[in-house]
Scaffold this motif. Structure first.
Motif, PDB file in Angstrom:
ATOM      1  N   UNK A 116      20.500   8.405  52.819  1.00  0.00           N
ATOM      2  CA  UNK A 116      20.860   8.300  51.400  1.00  0.00           C
ATOM      3  C   UNK A 116      19.602   8.107  50.558  1.00  0.00           C
ATOM      4  N   UNK A 117      18.687   7.282  51.076  1.00  0.00           N
ATOM      5  CA  UNK A 117      17.434   7.052  50.356  1.00  0.00           C
ATOM      6  C   UNK A 117      16.549   8.295  50.371  1.00  0.00           C
ATOM      7  N   UNK A 118      16.474   8.950  51.526  1.00  0.00           N
ATOM      8  CA  UNK A 118      15.629  10.146  51.640  1.00  0.00           C
ATOM      9  C   UNK A 118      16.094  11.261  50.713  1.00  0.00           C
ATOM     10  N   UNK A 119      17.420  11.417  50.600  1.00  0.00           N
ATOM     11  CA  UNK A 119      17.969  12.494  49.772  1.00  0.00           C
ATOM     12  C   UNK A 119      18.179  12.082  48.308  1.00  0.00           C
ATOM     13  N   UNK A 120      17.799  10.862  47.961  1.00  0.00           N
ATOM     14  CA  UNK A 120      17.908  10.377  46.570  1.00  0.00           C
ATOM     15  C   UNK A 120      19.328  10.555  46.035  1.00  0.00           C
ATOM     16  N   UNK A 121      20.298  10.124  46.799  1.00  0.00           N
ATOM     17  CA  UNK A 121      21.701  10.245  46.395  1.00  0.00           C
ATOM     18  C   UNK A 121      22.215   8.904  45.887  1.00  0.00           C
ATOM     19  N   UNK A 122      22.961   8.938  44.787  1.00  0.00           N
ATOM     20  CA  UNK A 122      23.664   7.755  44.299  1.00  0.00           C
ATOM     21  C   UNK A 122      25.065   7.768  44.905  1.00  0.00           C
ATOM     22  N   UNK A 123      25.330   6.953  45.940  1.00  0.00           N
ATOM     23  CA  UNK A 123      26.612   7.008  46.641  1.00  0.00           C
ATOM     24  C   UNK A 123      27.750   6.334  45.883  1.00  0.00           C
ATOM     25  N   UNK A 124      27.445   5.706  44.758  1.00  0.00           N
ATOM     26  CA  UNK A 124      28.490   4.994  44.011  1.00  0.00           C
ATOM     27  C   UNK A 124      29.230   5.903  43.027  1.00  0.00           C
ATOM     28  N   UNK A 125      28.689   7.084  42.788  1.00  0.00           N
ATOM     29  CA  UNK A 125      29.327   8.008  41.842  1.00  0.00           C
ATOM     30  C   UNK A 125      30.456   8.779  42.520  1.00  0.00           C
TER      31      UNK A 125
END
Length: 300
Positions: A116-125
Protein backbone atom coordinates in the motif's frame (compact mmCIF):
# COMPACT_ATOMS: atom_id res chain seq x y z
CA UNK A 1 6.72 -30.62 -15.83
CA UNK A 2 5.94 -26.99 -16.80
CA UNK A 3 3.90 -24.99 -14.31
CA UNK A 4 1.61 -23.90 -17.15
CA UNK A 5 1.25 -25.62 -20.50
CA UNK A 6 -1.07 -25.51 -23.48
CA UNK A 7 -0.97 -28.11 -26.27
CA UNK A 8 -2.67 -27.28 -29.58
CA UNK A 9 -5.13 -25.07 -27.71
CA UNK A 10 -7.98 -24.09 -30.02
CA UNK A 11 -11.02 -21.91 -29.38
CA UNK A 12 -13.74 -21.23 -31.93
CA UNK A 13 -16.71 -18.90 -31.72
CA UNK A 14 -19.00 -20.23 -34.43
CA UNK A 15 -17.00 -20.13 -37.65
CA UNK A 16 -14.42 -17.75 -36.23
CA UNK A 17 -11.23 -19.31 -34.88
CA UNK A 18 -9.93 -17.11 -32.06
CA UNK A 19 -7.13 -19.50 -31.05
CA UNK A 20 -5.50 -21.85 -33.52
CA UNK A 21 -3.37 -24.60 -31.93
CA UNK A 22 -1.65 -22.39 -29.39
CA UNK A 23 1.34 -24.00 -27.63
CA UNK A 24 2.77 -22.30 -24.55
CA UNK A 25 4.96 -23.33 -21.63
CA UNK A 26 5.74 -21.41 -18.46
CA UNK A 27 8.30 -23.00 -16.16
CA UNK A 28 8.60 -22.61 -12.39
CA UNK A 29 10.34 -19.34 -11.49
CA UNK A 30 9.99 -17.96 -15.03
CA UNK A 31 8.54 -14.67 -16.26
CA UNK A 32 6.93 -15.31 -19.64
CA UNK A 33 5.95 -12.36 -21.83
CA UNK A 34 2.86 -12.78 -23.99
CA UNK A 35 2.62 -10.09 -26.66
CA UNK A 36 0.51 -9.26 -29.67
CA UNK A 37 -1.77 -6.48 -30.90
CA UNK A 38 -5.38 -6.05 -29.80
CA UNK A 39 -7.45 -8.88 -31.21
CA UNK A 40 -4.53 -11.30 -31.56
CA UNK A 41 -5.86 -13.78 -28.99
CA UNK A 42 -4.05 -12.86 -25.77
CA UNK A 43 -7.14 -12.27 -23.63
CA UNK A 44 -8.96 -15.27 -25.08
CA UNK A 45 -5.99 -17.47 -24.15
CA UNK A 46 -6.00 -16.08 -20.62
CA UNK A 47 -9.76 -16.63 -20.23
CA UNK A 48 -9.28 -20.26 -21.20
CA UNK A 49 -6.43 -20.60 -18.70
CA UNK A 50 -8.62 -19.11 -15.97
CA UNK A 51 -11.41 -21.58 -16.69
CA UNK A 52 -13.78 -18.83 -17.84
CA UNK A 53 -13.95 -20.18 -21.39
CA UNK A 54 -13.89 -23.83 -22.39
CA UNK A 55 -11.48 -24.73 -25.17
CA UNK A 56 -12.88 -26.21 -28.36
CA UNK A 57 -9.88 -28.50 -28.80
CA UNK A 58 -6.47 -29.08 -27.29
CA UNK A 59 -5.24 -29.09 -23.71
CA UNK A 60 -4.44 -26.47 -21.10
CA UNK A 61 -2.94 -27.39 -17.74
CA UNK A 62 -1.77 -25.40 -14.73
CA UNK A 63 0.05 -27.20 -11.90
CA UNK A 64 -0.50 -30.34 -13.98
CA UNK A 65 -4.30 -29.99 -13.71
CA UNK A 66 -6.90 -29.38 -16.40
CA UNK A 67 -7.83 -25.68 -16.32
CA UNK A 68 -11.52 -26.36 -16.97
CA UNK A 69 -12.08 -29.35 -14.70
CA UNK A 70 -9.91 -28.20 -11.80
CA UNK A 71 -10.45 -24.44 -12.02
CA UNK A 72 -11.45 -24.01 -8.35
CA UNK A 73 -8.41 -25.86 -7.05
CA UNK A 74 -6.06 -24.06 -9.45
CA UNK A 75 -7.34 -20.63 -8.38
CA UNK A 76 -6.30 -21.30 -4.79
CA UNK A 77 -2.68 -20.97 -5.92
CA UNK A 78 -3.10 -18.41 -8.69
CA UNK A 79 -3.41 -14.61 -8.70
CA UNK A 80 -4.97 -12.78 -11.64
CA UNK A 81 -4.96 -9.08 -12.50
CA UNK A 82 -6.95 -7.89 -15.54
CA UNK A 83 -6.29 -4.74 -17.52
CA UNK A 84 -9.58 -3.14 -16.50
CA UNK A 85 -10.39 -3.73 -12.84
CA UNK A 86 -13.98 -3.39 -11.58
CA UNK A 87 -14.44 -3.10 -7.81
CA UNK A 88 -17.34 -2.81 -5.37
CA UNK A 89 -17.98 0.96 -5.38
CA UNK A 90 -19.25 1.18 -1.78
CA UNK A 91 -16.30 -0.68 -0.25
CA UNK A 92 -13.03 1.05 0.53
CA UNK A 93 -9.85 0.02 -1.22
CA UNK A 94 -8.56 -1.48 2.01
CA UNK A 95 -11.73 -3.55 2.49
CA UNK A 96 -11.48 -4.93 -1.04
CA UNK A 97 -7.80 -5.80 -0.57
CA UNK A 98 -8.61 -7.59 2.69
CA UNK A 99 -11.47 -9.49 1.06
CA UNK A 100 -9.37 -10.64 -1.89
CA UNK A 101 -6.47 -11.65 0.37
CA UNK A 102 -8.83 -13.59 2.64
CA UNK A 103 -10.27 -15.48 -0.34
CA UNK A 104 -6.71 -16.67 -1.07
CA UNK A 105 -6.24 -17.80 2.52
CA UNK A 106 -3.32 -15.42 3.01
CA UNK A 107 -2.84 -13.20 6.05
CA UNK A 108 0.42 -11.29 5.63
CA UNK A 109 -0.44 -7.85 7.06
CA UNK A 110 3.13 -6.62 6.77
CA UNK A 111 3.24 -7.36 3.04
CA UNK A 112 -0.14 -5.66 2.60
CA UNK A 113 0.99 -2.49 4.37
CA UNK A 114 4.29 -2.44 2.54
CA UNK A 115 2.60 -2.68 -0.86
CA UNK A 116 0.00 0.00 0.00
CA UNK A 117 2.87 2.33 0.84
CA UNK A 118 4.87 1.41 -2.27
CA UNK A 119 1.90 2.03 -4.57
CA UNK A 120 0.90 5.27 -2.78
CA UNK A 121 -2.69 4.11 -2.33
CA UNK A 122 -5.15 5.66 0.11
CA UNK A 123 -7.02 2.53 1.33
CA UNK A 124 -9.62 4.55 3.24
CA UNK A 125 -11.33 5.90 0.12
CA UNK A 126 -14.29 4.13 -1.43
CA UNK A 127 -13.60 2.35 -4.68
CA UNK A 128 -16.30 4.34 -6.45
CA UNK A 129 -14.06 7.41 -6.14
CA UNK A 130 -10.93 5.74 -7.49
CA UNK A 131 -9.38 6.50 -10.86
CA UNK A 132 -8.54 3.65 -13.22
CA UNK A 133 -4.95 3.69 -12.00
CA UNK A 134 -6.00 3.37 -8.35
CA UNK A 135 -8.31 0.47 -9.18
CA UNK A 136 -5.33 -1.26 -10.80
CA UNK A 137 -3.29 -0.62 -7.65
CA UNK A 138 -5.93 -2.33 -5.49
CA UNK A 139 -5.83 -5.44 -7.68
CA UNK A 140 -2.03 -5.49 -7.81
CA UNK A 141 -1.67 -5.06 -4.04
CA UNK A 142 -4.14 -7.87 -3.42
CA UNK A 143 -2.38 -10.13 -5.93
CA UNK A 144 1.15 -9.60 -4.62
CA UNK A 145 -0.03 -9.84 -0.99
CA UNK A 146 -1.35 -13.34 -1.63
CA UNK A 147 0.97 -16.32 -1.53
CA UNK A 148 0.34 -17.34 -5.14
CA UNK A 149 2.56 -19.71 -7.12
CA UNK A 150 1.50 -18.27 -10.48
CA UNK A 151 0.57 -14.71 -11.44
CA UNK A 152 -1.45 -14.20 -14.60
CA UNK A 153 -1.28 -10.51 -15.46
CA UNK A 154 -3.27 -9.18 -18.42
CA UNK A 155 -2.14 -5.61 -19.23
CA UNK A 156 -1.71 -5.02 -15.46
CA UNK A 157 -0.12 -1.55 -15.66
CA UNK A 158 -2.94 -0.02 -17.69
CA UNK A 159 -3.65 3.38 -16.13
CA UNK A 160 -0.51 3.49 -13.98
CA UNK A 161 1.96 6.34 -14.22
CA UNK A 162 5.65 5.59 -14.99
CA UNK A 163 6.65 5.70 -11.31
CA UNK A 164 4.04 3.09 -10.39
CA UNK A 165 5.06 0.98 -13.39
CA UNK A 166 8.53 0.81 -11.84
CA UNK A 167 7.01 -0.31 -8.52
CA UNK A 168 5.07 -3.01 -10.40
CA UNK A 169 8.28 -4.22 -12.04
CA UNK A 170 9.95 -4.45 -8.63
CA UNK A 171 7.08 -6.61 -7.39
CA UNK A 172 7.33 -8.96 -10.37
CA UNK A 173 11.08 -9.38 -9.95
CA UNK A 174 10.63 -9.99 -6.22
CA UNK A 175 8.05 -12.70 -6.98
CA UNK A 176 10.56 -14.33 -9.32
CA UNK A 177 13.22 -14.29 -6.58
CA UNK A 178 10.76 -16.21 -4.40
CA UNK A 179 10.44 -18.88 -7.10
CA UNK A 180 7.04 -17.73 -8.37
CA UNK A 181 6.02 -17.81 -12.03
CA UNK A 182 4.46 -14.99 -14.06
CA UNK A 183 2.54 -14.92 -17.33
CA UNK A 184 2.64 -11.26 -18.38
CA UNK A 185 0.46 -10.07 -21.24
CA UNK A 186 1.46 -6.55 -22.16
CA UNK A 187 1.61 -4.08 -25.01
CA UNK A 188 4.35 -2.10 -23.24
CA UNK A 189 7.26 -3.71 -25.01
CA UNK A 190 9.94 -2.05 -22.86
CA UNK A 191 8.26 -3.61 -19.82
CA UNK A 192 8.29 -7.08 -21.37
CA UNK A 193 11.88 -6.63 -22.49
CA UNK A 194 13.00 -5.59 -19.00
CA UNK A 195 11.19 -8.33 -17.09
CA UNK A 196 10.72 -11.45 -19.17
CA UNK A 197 12.92 -14.52 -19.49
CA UNK A 198 11.09 -15.72 -22.58
CA UNK A 199 8.57 -14.18 -24.96
CA UNK A 200 5.74 -15.58 -27.07
CA UNK A 201 4.30 -13.56 -29.95
CA UNK A 202 0.73 -14.27 -31.01
CA UNK A 203 -0.85 -13.09 -34.26
CA UNK A 204 -4.37 -13.87 -35.44
CA UNK A 205 -4.72 -16.63 -32.86
CA UNK A 206 -1.44 -18.36 -33.71
CA UNK A 207 1.86 -18.39 -31.85
CA UNK A 208 4.38 -17.28 -34.45
CA UNK A 209 7.54 -17.03 -32.33
CA UNK A 210 8.59 -18.22 -28.88
CA UNK A 211 11.97 -17.95 -27.23
CA UNK A 212 14.38 -15.89 -25.19
CA UNK A 213 15.08 -12.35 -26.35
CA UNK A 214 18.53 -13.50 -27.47
CA UNK A 215 16.97 -16.26 -29.58
CA UNK A 216 14.39 -13.93 -31.14
CA UNK A 217 16.76 -11.12 -31.96
CA UNK A 218 18.11 -12.98 -34.97
CA UNK A 219 14.95 -11.71 -36.68
CA UNK A 220 15.77 -8.07 -36.03
CA UNK A 221 18.35 -5.61 -37.23
CA UNK A 222 21.02 -3.57 -35.53
CA UNK A 223 20.89 0.20 -36.06
CA UNK A 224 24.29 1.64 -36.98
CA UNK A 225 25.53 5.23 -37.11
CA UNK A 226 29.03 5.77 -38.50
CA UNK A 227 31.25 8.74 -39.38
CA UNK A 228 34.28 8.11 -41.61
CA UNK A 229 37.28 9.98 -43.02
CA UNK A 230 36.22 9.19 -46.59
CA UNK A 231 32.69 8.78 -48.05
CA UNK A 232 31.46 5.20 -47.75
CA UNK A 233 31.04 3.54 -51.14
CA UNK A 234 28.99 0.52 -52.25
CA UNK A 235 27.24 0.09 -48.87
CA UNK A 236 23.95 -0.49 -50.68
CA UNK A 237 25.45 -3.50 -52.46
CA UNK A 238 26.10 -5.39 -49.24
CA UNK A 239 23.72 -8.22 -48.41
CA UNK A 240 21.71 -7.64 -45.23
CA UNK A 241 22.10 -3.83 -45.18
CA UNK A 242 18.89 -1.76 -45.23
CA UNK A 243 17.55 1.80 -44.96
CA UNK A 244 20.78 3.68 -45.66
CA UNK A 245 20.54 7.41 -44.92
CA UNK A 246 23.18 10.12 -45.16
CA UNK A 247 23.25 12.50 -42.20
CA UNK A 248 25.18 15.75 -41.74
CA UNK A 249 28.40 14.09 -40.65
CA UNK A 250 27.80 10.41 -41.20
CA UNK A 251 25.60 7.55 -42.36
CA UNK A 252 22.89 5.54 -40.62
CA UNK A 253 21.76 2.10 -41.72
CA UNK A 254 20.20 -1.09 -40.44
CA UNK A 255 21.92 -4.44 -40.74
CA UNK A 256 20.76 -7.99 -40.20
CA UNK A 257 22.52 -9.72 -37.32
CA UNK A 258 24.19 -12.29 -39.59
CA UNK A 259 25.59 -9.50 -41.82
CA UNK A 260 26.91 -7.26 -39.04
CA UNK A 261 30.51 -8.50 -39.24
CA UNK A 262 30.83 -7.98 -43.00
CA UNK A 263 29.19 -4.53 -42.81
CA UNK A 264 31.59 -3.30 -40.12
CA UNK A 265 34.59 -4.65 -42.07
CA UNK A 266 33.34 -2.81 -45.16
CA UNK A 267 32.89 0.61 -43.53
CA UNK A 268 36.23 0.30 -41.66
CA UNK A 269 38.03 0.62 -45.02
CA UNK A 270 36.97 4.27 -45.13
CA UNK A 271 38.52 5.25 -41.79
CA UNK A 272 36.05 5.14 -38.91
CA UNK A 273 35.91 8.31 -36.81
CA UNK A 274 32.79 7.45 -34.85
CA UNK A 275 30.68 4.31 -34.62
CA UNK A 276 27.47 3.81 -32.66
CA UNK A 277 25.53 0.56 -32.59
CA UNK A 278 22.03 0.31 -31.18
CA UNK A 279 21.00 -3.30 -30.50
CA UNK A 280 17.56 -4.39 -31.68
CA UNK A 281 14.71 -4.08 -29.20
CA UNK A 282 11.64 -6.19 -28.69
CA UNK A 283 9.72 -3.39 -30.37
CA UNK A 284 11.77 -3.86 -33.54
CA UNK A 285 10.92 -7.55 -33.49
CA UNK A 286 7.26 -6.82 -32.87
CA UNK A 287 7.02 -4.29 -35.70
CA UNK A 288 8.79 -6.60 -38.14
CA UNK A 289 6.06 -9.17 -37.60
CA UNK A 290 3.12 -6.77 -37.87
CA UNK A 291 4.24 -4.10 -40.32
CA UNK A 292 2.80 -6.04 -43.26
CA UNK A 293 -0.43 -7.01 -41.55
CA UNK A 294 -2.54 -4.61 -39.51
CA UNK A 295 -5.76 -6.58 -39.67
CA UNK A 296 -5.48 -8.84 -36.58
CA UNK A 297 -8.14 -11.19 -35.33
CA UNK A 298 -10.56 -10.42 -32.53
CA UNK A 299 -10.74 -11.35 -28.87
CA UNK A 300 -14.36 -12.33 -28.46
Amino acid sequence: MPLLETVNLTKRFGKFTALDQVNLKVEKGEIFGFIGPNGAGKSTTIRVLLGVLKATNGEARIFGKDVWKAAVDIHRHLAYVPGDVHLWPNLTGGEVIDLLIKLKGANDRNKREQLIEMFHLDPSKKCGTYSKGNRQKVALIAAFSSDADLYILDEPTSGLDPLMENVFQECVLEAKKEGKSVLLSSHILSEVEKLCDRVGIIRQGKIIETGTLRELRHLTRNHIYVETLQPIKSLDRLEGVHQIETKDDGVTFQVDMESLDSAIKHVSQFGILKLESFPPTLEDLFLRHYAHDQKGGGDS
